[in-house]
Write a protein that holds these residues in place. Structure first.
Motif, PDB file in Angstrom:
ATOM      1  N   ALA A 252       2.743  -1.736   0.712  1.00  0.00           N
ATOM      2  CA  ALA A 252       2.264  -2.068   2.044  1.00  0.00           C
ATOM      3  C   ALA A 252       1.161  -1.086   2.424  1.00  0.00           C
ATOM      4  O   ALA A 252       1.291   0.116   2.188  1.00  0.00           O
ATOM      5  CB  ALA A 252       3.388  -1.996   3.061  1.00  0.00           C
ATOM      6  N   VAL A 253       0.083  -1.607   2.976  1.00  0.00           N
ATOM      7  CA  VAL A 253      -1.008  -0.789   3.486  1.00  0.00           C
ATOM      8  C   VAL A 253      -0.947  -0.835   5.001  1.00  0.00           C
ATOM      9  O   VAL A 253      -0.880  -1.914   5.593  1.00  0.00           O
ATOM     10  CB  VAL A 253      -2.380  -1.308   2.997  1.00  0.00           C
ATOM     11  N   ILE A 254      -0.965   0.331   5.616  1.00  0.00           N
ATOM     12  CA  ILE A 254      -0.992   0.406   7.064  1.00  0.00           C
ATOM     13  C   ILE A 254      -2.256   1.157   7.448  1.00  0.00           C
ATOM     14  O   ILE A 254      -2.511   2.253   6.968  1.00  0.00           O
ATOM     15  CB  ILE A 254       0.259   1.104   7.619  1.00  0.00           C
ATOM     16  N   GLY A 255      -3.040   0.537   8.289  1.00  0.00           N
ATOM     17  CA  GLY A 255      -4.344   1.064   8.663  1.00  0.00           C
ATOM     18  C   GLY A 255      -5.412   0.247   7.963  1.00  0.00           C
ATOM     19  O   GLY A 255      -5.153  -0.839   7.452  1.00  0.00           O
ATOM     20  N   GLY A 256      -6.596   0.726   7.949  1.00  0.00           N
ATOM     21  CA  GLY A 256      -7.666   0.004   7.284  1.00  0.00           C
ATOM     22  C   GLY A 256      -8.427  -0.903   8.228  1.00  0.00           C
ATOM     23  O   GLY A 256      -8.171  -0.938   9.427  1.00  0.00           O
ATOM     24  N   MET A 257      -9.339  -1.653   7.672  1.00  0.00           N
ATOM     25  CA  MET A 257     -10.200  -2.511   8.480  1.00  0.00           C
ATOM     26  C   MET A 257      -9.858  -3.980   8.257  1.00  0.00           C
ATOM     27  O   MET A 257      -9.566  -4.392   7.134  1.00  0.00           O
ATOM     28  CB  MET A 257     -11.661  -2.270   8.116  1.00  0.00           C
ATOM     29  N   ASP A 258      -9.927  -4.751   9.338  1.00  0.00           N
ATOM     30  CA  ASP A 258      -9.637  -6.185   9.265  1.00  0.00           C
ATOM     31  C   ASP A 258     -10.528  -6.887   8.249  1.00  0.00           C
ATOM     32  O   ASP A 258     -10.072  -7.739   7.497  1.00  0.00           O
ATOM     33  CB  ASP A 258      -9.841  -6.846  10.631  1.00  0.00           C
TER      34      ASP A 258
END
Length: 91
Positions: free
Chosen positions: A4-10
């Motif tokens: 799971a990745v939390i954060g980042g750009m849409d």
């Protein structure tokens, strides 16, 4: 493996998923705008936090969830696809 990745750009969400798929990893992406992320993580075997795009409260919530469930956490300040690949390769 499921991560799971939390954060980042849409706008990079699809790129994150494609990069993980090339590494053989099924990926869930939460860009940080969701409320109460920790209950939605499911059976992730790795959590990747992009700290520059994430609130302190969300980070604390996810890290506490990871500690309770013995899930390893990788953190990166930048939120590029190359940072995701580096985190996946370290684990």
């Amino acid at each position: 493996m499921c991560a799971a990745v939390i954060g980042g750009m849409d706008r990079l969400k699809r790129d994150y998923i494609n990069a993980a798929k090339r590494e053989g990893v099924k990926l869930k992406v939460f860009t940080g705008k969701e409320n109460r992320i920790a209950p939605k993580l499911g059976s992730a075997s790795l959590i990747i936090l992009f700290t520059n795009q994430l609130s302190h409260a969300a980070r604390r919530d996810v890290i506490n969830h990871a500690k309770k469930n013995n899930i390893p956490v990788e953190q990166a300040h930048s939120c590029g696809v190359s940072s995701l690949r580096e985190c996946l390769n370290r684990s």
